[in-house]
Enzyme design. Structure first.
Site: not given
Ligand SMILES: Cc1cc2nc3c(=O)[nH]c(=O)nc-3n(C[C@H](O)[C@H](O)[C@H](O)COP(=O)(O)OP(=O)(O)OC[C@H]3O[C@@H](n4cnc5c(N)ncnc54)[C@H](O)[C@@H]3O)c2cc1C
Ligand code: HEM
Ligand code: SF4
Ligand code: F3S
Ligand code: FES
Lengths: 161, 599, 126, 260
Positions: B116, B249, B251, B261, B264, B295, B362, B403
């Site tokens: 990666f 970031q 992407h 997306l 990568e 990135r 991203h 990141r």
């Molecule tokens: C397309 C894509 C591909 C990616 N690929 C990679 C990868 O290969 N490797 C890597 O390390 N990272 C990757 N990332 C980054 C990574 O996936 C995310 O940064 C990470 O999953 C974020 O997780 P989280 O738990 O913080 O938030 P999320 O998974 O976004 O969850 C947010 C949660 O908060 C809740 N929420 C939001 N607002 C409220 C509110 N007001 N009240 C109640 N609940 C709320 C939502 O319901 C949800 O359950 C990628 C991101 C994207 C977009």
């Protein structure tokens, strides 16, 4: 983690919201393998029925003069032979049980109220029992050479009086 | 209004929230509030992998991983946090495996690893296989596995409950150096039940924010429609600072025009970026690791190619990602989903044709500042007792100014777990804090204002204009002029926002109403990002100022901290006008001295 | 739940329609079987009664009905075998569609053959 | 797997058509959306909307356009917008699809496009249905790894073939397109439904799991696998291309071979 006791099935009340609409709440699960055996029976009986029914249709409708040949004598002639007796008996039982179980599934699927479902099934089982008993009796107690009004009905298979 | 009482309340059921819930749920009475069904969270969209120096296929160790993380983040990384993450990465991956995550396997049956961007062996010598993965569905598998384990442990979810406010009280406290200050303490949160339109107050000893990112401030983004930065916005409004918000970031490989997306991992498996002349242009920008450079570098290189007229397509506005030299069977085994995206959404067959791509917004490197125990900072050196944050909403800061791929799935697992444990342990020792009088008053006001307003402005129109100006002026290249333009635009949007109206006036599933509330958060965050970007007169990681193209460690080797402050001195500065007070926080160094970042 | 107007019909594909057919033919055959056992039982009552009832079958309308019935049985039987293949053959699910077309082709072939033979016998008369 | 990949020459000739492209065509679509709001009426209605859309637009984009520009009260769930979160399963032209994965240009735009909520679950408002019964069935099959052995210090080993065995069913995003396309589920909502079986399958055939028997027992129920009539609607509806009916057949086989 391995210490967690796992109950099954997961209780809905404890996880997530308990807003499950009442008509979706699952009634107690079934014990035993009845549904599995019924399912299996449908398939096994199906295979056998193909042979039985196709044989039956061929002999009755296609061979010789077809449907015109069917009369008392025709039936009597067949049942004089134990081979056809067994054949028809198997067909009767398998088809009736297969069909009854099929209709039972359909009732389970579409009857909305428990009471309706119960009644429909009672009627179904009663009809099935009646028909199976009737049919079996007919096959077994059938006398191919009845003496009607003192006259022996014609039939090459009947012993000379 | 209904009041619920829990030891721990977790806001968000993405990777970070559910990882926290699994820990906290086994230790204390825990509720998870989430605006989406847990499995809808955007963690499920993550594709490429989650890195850990397992050394299953190549020699590797967590110190190299730490170094890569720090260098990748252009040295703005808090090194203590990076060490914690790289060290705990190994257990984080093994934990997931034991919970059932179906990783791809090596021929020996171990977890397989792939390359990666920015992950190298021995401090930059060559790319290393460090990312553990499950095809290109790693995030999906993580999200499902965590949800499955929440079911296993009977975690209590409140699905489709939007948290709209954080309840705190202030009390007198004394700093370590003896100076008195007002300390915030957590009392609970206020949430809106989407199904019924009712407000529910959750009183809690600890609150964990895990509400994910804010990608929807941009138009072209890989983020979900629901990633509107609610958590950051709520905290900010309640006086908690936001750290390093200027670093966002982009992407490199989003499907051109759509932003969807393409991981990568594609380049990790050997795909190559080309310009309209068919040239592998990354050879010019990062001679050693080429397409696998971090990135920010790749995204800028792509934007530069397009700017210099070597873009492809009718408008010459994208470049190409070429997989055609890879075996179709290999593509199917390793990248099944993203190749399907190309087919479904652009009608391009990746086996035989290169795929049009362009950078897409991203990941928010910044967020709610926390220390390595996931405790939220109220200022540079004091925490808010009972308040925790983890995941994309937080800024520990392990990502610094940029990141590395696969470090975020790692971040949510490592710091999600830490947050869950810490929140539950705190709840065991602490008492409930009395709720303020009328705890829901603020939220009720907010909603009523939107619901009853009879203005003429449309939420969607303002949001679109906001996203357009952010894409045009706050993206890969920035200057003082473009940033000031954004601020001018936002000022007018805010004024118009006062006059919005929603058409849906009902109570049930009023998403119209919530989109309006979300727009409020977006406007607030866009403003913070831009003000912070304007202030950082240097280029570092994801933040590139054309008017200040060099990194300036002298003046800017520090985190920025933005506080909401309506009463900032009216000195005419951009931040004062925006109602923001900017401060800085020192970067934590342990072993790695800043060096020039070259690949 | 909303009352009127009803939603549209679900646009299922071959699998769903073959199931609808299977279910309908199953029920049809079942009810015929009930009647059929009853009428056959008449042999026990008296040869005349049986022959009289069977005689009623021997008119053109009934001949068509019988053809329909046989059509139902043949479809149900062939499709039943297809279902069994889906259940027990590893590749059954993959080839379910092809098998359905096979069922239909076989069904047409058998029914054409049967109809010619049966209708000419039944309608041809003596 | 570990073999080095071919490094291509650093410059290649691109095919001509990649360079060009032409304008993105726009077209008008007519959407008929089934509306229902119990706050207003017990009856649902069909609402007609006409919008102009572009080349790569999906049904979700059309719905957004309607919500954002014409009628803000049109309600539907959505999040990721590219077919991975499972929020927006709905019935488009009579079939279950994800709105975000259904390109308008692939539909017949000369006729109205009908959009309805998925069938068999209680409708809450417009295209939003109550998903709780669906998730309840999911939870009931114990969809999590249960391993009774002692924990290894490193990862559990699993051969690539063993991993492959259940790959198909790990793809499920719990969108309910399958369960709500199943004629058996429509009847009384008691059937566990294909999605729950798919998720049970994912663990039953995972070599690391030790509780397959318990799950098979759960599904050997009157509302379990035996209710499946192999109508294949689920397989056709699954946006992830999971061979759902195949998976159900495998579970049936597993129960049979365990019992007999
Ligand atoms: C397309 C894509 C591909 C990616 N690929 C990679 C990868 O290969 N490797 C890597 O390390 N990272 C990757 N990332 C980054 C990574 O996936 C995310 O940064 C990470 O999953 C974020 O997780 P989280 O738990 O913080 O938030 P999320 O998974 O976004 O969850 C947010 C949660 O908060 C809740 N929420 C939001 N607002 C409220 C509110 N007001 N009240 C109640 N609940 C709320 C939502 O319901 C949800 O359950 C990628 C991101 C994207 C977009
Ligand atoms: C000729 C050979 C036959 C074969 C191969 C056959 C096969 C089958 C099979 C495999 C099923 C199970 C379908 C499922 O589970 O989805 C079935 C169902 C059924 N069969 Fe038959 N069958 C035959 C004859 C009959 C006969 C003679 C009757 C009537 C008495 C009958 C009535 C039914 C009914 C009512 C069903 C239930 C349909 C449903 O649940 O949808 N079948 N058949
Ligand atoms: S099996 Fe397919 S259709 Fe069913 S819930 Fe899973 S992803 Fe959706
Ligand atoms: S639609 Fe239903 S009947 Fe079986 S094949 Fe699928 S579960
Ligand atoms: S919006 Fe996520 S699947 Fe369609």
């Amino acid at each position: 983690m391995s210490a967690t006791e796992i109950q099954s099935p997961r209780s809905a009340a404890k996880i997530g919201s308990n807003r499950i609409a009442p008509q979706y709440r699952r009634h107690g699960g079934s014990k035993g393998n009845f549904e599995m055996l019924a399912w299996l029976f449908m398939r096994l009986s199906g295979v056998v029925l193909v042979v039985l029914i196709f044989g039956h249709l061929a002999v009755n409708l296609l061979v010789g003069e077809g449907i015109h040949a069917i009369d008392f004598g025709f039936v009597a002639g067949k049942w004089a032979d134990p081979f056809w007796q067994i054949w028809d008996l198997a067909m009767l039982w398998l088809a009736m049980l297969h069909g009854t179980n099929g209709v039972r599934t359909i009732i389970n699927d579409y009857a909305e109220k428990d009471a309706t479902r119960l009644w429909l099934k009672i009627v179904l089982y009663a009809a099935t029992t009646a028909i199976i008993i009737l049919g079996t009796m007919v096959i077994f107690t059938f006398d191919p050479c009845p003496v009607v009004n003192g006259v022996q009905l014609p039939g090459g298979f009947c012993p000379a009086p | 209004m209904q009041v619920h009482k829990y030891d721990v309340v977790i806001v968000g059921a993405g990777g970070a929230g559910m990882r926290a819930a699994i820990e906290s749920g086994q230790r204390a009475k825990t509720a998870v509030l989430t605006k989406l069904y847990p499995t809808r969270s955007h963690t499920g969209a993550a594709q490429g992998g989650m890195c850990a120096a397992l050394a299953n296929v190549e020699e590797d160790n967590w110190e190299w991983h730490t170094f890569d993380t720090i260098k990748g983040g252009d040295y703005l990384v808090d090194q203590d946090a990076a060490e914690v993450m790289a060290k705990e990465a190994i257990d984080a991956v093994l934990d997931l495996e034991k919970m059932g995550l179906p990783f791809n396997r090596t021929p020996e049956g171990r977890i397989d690893q792939r390359r990666f961007g920015g992950h190298t062996r021995d401090h930059g010598k060559a790319p290393v296989r460090r990312a553990c993965y499950a095809a290109d569905r790693t995030g999906h598998m993580i999200l499902q596995t965590l949800y499955q384990n929440c079911v296993k442990h009977n975690v209590e979810f409140y699905n489709e409950y939007y948290v709209l406010d954080l309840l705190t009280v202030e009390e007198d406290a004394v700093r370590e150096d003896g100076t008195p200050y007002k300390q915030k303490r957590v009392a609970g949160v206020v949430s809106y039940d989407l199904a019924s339109g009712e407000l529910h107050v959750f009183q809690a000893k600890s609150v964990v924010f895990a509400s994910g990112g804010a990608g929807k401030v941009f138009k072209t983004t890989s983020n979900a429609h629901t990633l509107t930065g609610d958590g950051m916005g709520i905290a900010f409004r309640r006086g908690i600072p936001l750290e390093d918000m200027e670093f966002f970031q982009f992407h490199p490989t989003g499907l051109a025009g759509l932003g969807i997306l393409l991981s990568e991992a594609a380049r990790g498996e050997g795909a190559i970026l080309r310009n309209s002349e068919g040239e592998r242009f990354m050879e010019r920008y990062a001679p050693t690791i080429k397409d696998l450079a971090p990135r920010d570098i790749v995204a800028r290189s792509m934007a530069n190619e397009v700017r210099e007229g070597r873009g492809c397509g009718p408008n010459k506005d994208y470049v190409l990602l070429d997989l055609t030299h890879l075996e179709p069977a290999h593509i199917d085994a390793k990248l099944p989903d993203i190749t399907e995206f190309a087919r479904t959404y652009l009608g391009v067959e990746p086996y035989t044709e290169p795929v049009p791509v362009f950078p897409t917004a991203h990941y928010a490197m910044g967020g709610i500042p926390t220390n390595i125990s996931a405790e939220v900072l109220q200022d540079n050196d004091t925490v808010v007792p009972g308040l925790y944050a983890a995941g994309e909403v937080a800024c520990v800061s392990v990502h610094g100014s940029n990141r590395l791929g696969t470090n975020s799935l790692l971040d949510i697992n490592v710091f999600g777990k830490r947050a869950g444990i810490a929140a539950a342990e705190y709840a065991k020792t602490a008492d409930f804090v009395d709720l303020p009088v009328d705890p829901e008053a603020y939220t009720l006001d907010l909603l009523n204002h939107v619901r009853t307003s009879d203005g003429t402005e449309k939420v969607a129109a303002i949001r679109k204009e906001l996203q357009d100006t952010m894409d045009a002026n706050m993206q890969v290249f920035r200057t003082a002029d473009t940033l000031n333009q954004v601020l001018t635009d936002i000022a007018s949007f805010e004024e118009r926002y006062q006059r919005i109206s929603v058409q849906d006036k009902g109570k049930r599933f009023n998403l119209d109403l919530l989109e309006a509330v979300e727009l409020g958060f977006l406007l607030e965050l866009a403003k913070v990002m831009t003000v912070a970007a304007l202030h950082r007169e240097e280029s570092r990681g994801g933040h590139f100022r054309e008017d200040f193209p060099e990194r300036d460690d002298e003046k800017f080797m520090k985190h920025s901290m933005a506080y909401k402050d309506e009463h900032a001195p009216a000195d005419g500065s951009a931040e004062a006008i925006a109602g923001i007070r900017l401060a800085t926080k020192p970067v934590v160094f342990t072993r790695y001295e800043p060096m020039v970042r070259k690949y | 739940m909303p009352t009127k107007p009803a939603g549209t019909l679900y646009r299922g594909r071959e699998g769903m329609w073959s199931w609808v057919g299977h279910r309908i033919t199953g029920v049809v055959i079942f009810f015929f079987l009930l009647v059929h056992v009853l009428d056959t039982s008449l042999v026990r009552v008296s040869p005349e009664a049986y022959t009289a009832v069977i005689g009623a079958y021997k008119n053109p309308l009934m001949a068509l009905g019988e053809t329909g019935l046989v059509a139902a049985i043949v479809f149900h039987a062939f499709n039943g075998l297809r279902i069994i293949a889906v259940d027990f053959w590893k590749k059954g699910a993959k080839y379910q569609r092809q098998m359905l077309w096979t069922v239909l082709i076989l069904w047409v072939v058998v029914m054409v053959g049967f109809s010619i033979r049966h209708l000419s016998l039944a309608l041809g008369g003596h | 797997m570990t073999a080095e990949l071919a490094e291509p020459a650093s410059k290649i000739e691109l095919p001509a058509h990649i360079g060009g492209g032409g304008d993105i065509p726009s077209f008008d679509v007519h959407l008929r959306v089934r509306r229902y709001n119990p706050e207003v009426s017990d009856e649902s209605t069909w609402d007609d909307f006409h919008v102009t859309m572009y080349g790569t637009d999906r049904v979700l984009d059309a719905l957004h356009k309607i919500k954002w520009e014409i009628d803000g009260s049109v309600s539907f769930r959505r999040s990721c917008a590219h077919g991975v979160c499972g929020s927006d399963a709905m019935r488009i032209n009579g079939r279950n699809r994800l709105a975000c994965k259904t390109l308008l240009k692939d539909l017949d735009t000369s006729k109205p496009i009908t959009v309805e909520p998925i069938k068999g679950l209680p409708v809450e408002k417009d295209l939003i249905v109550d998903m709780e019964p669906f998730f309840q069935s999911f939870r009931e099959v114990m969809p999590f790894l249960i391993n009774r052995g002692h924990e290894p210090t490193k990862e559990r080993l699993q051969s690539a073939e063993d991993r492959e065995r259940f790959d198909d069913t790990t793809k499920c995003i719990l969108c309910a397109a399958c369960t709500s396309s199943c004629p058996v589920f429509w009847t009384d909502g008691q059937y566990f439904g294909p999605a729950a079986i798919v998720n049970a399958h994912r663990f039953i055939f995972d070599s690391r799991d030790d509780a397959g028997d318990m799950r098979l027992e759960i599904l050997n129920d009157k509302e379990g696998v035996w209710r499946c009539r192999t109508t294949f609607n689920c397989t056709e509806a699954c946006p992830r291309g999971i061979q759902v009916t195949q998976a159900i057949a495998e579970v049936k086989q597993a129960i049979l071979s365990r019992k007999i």
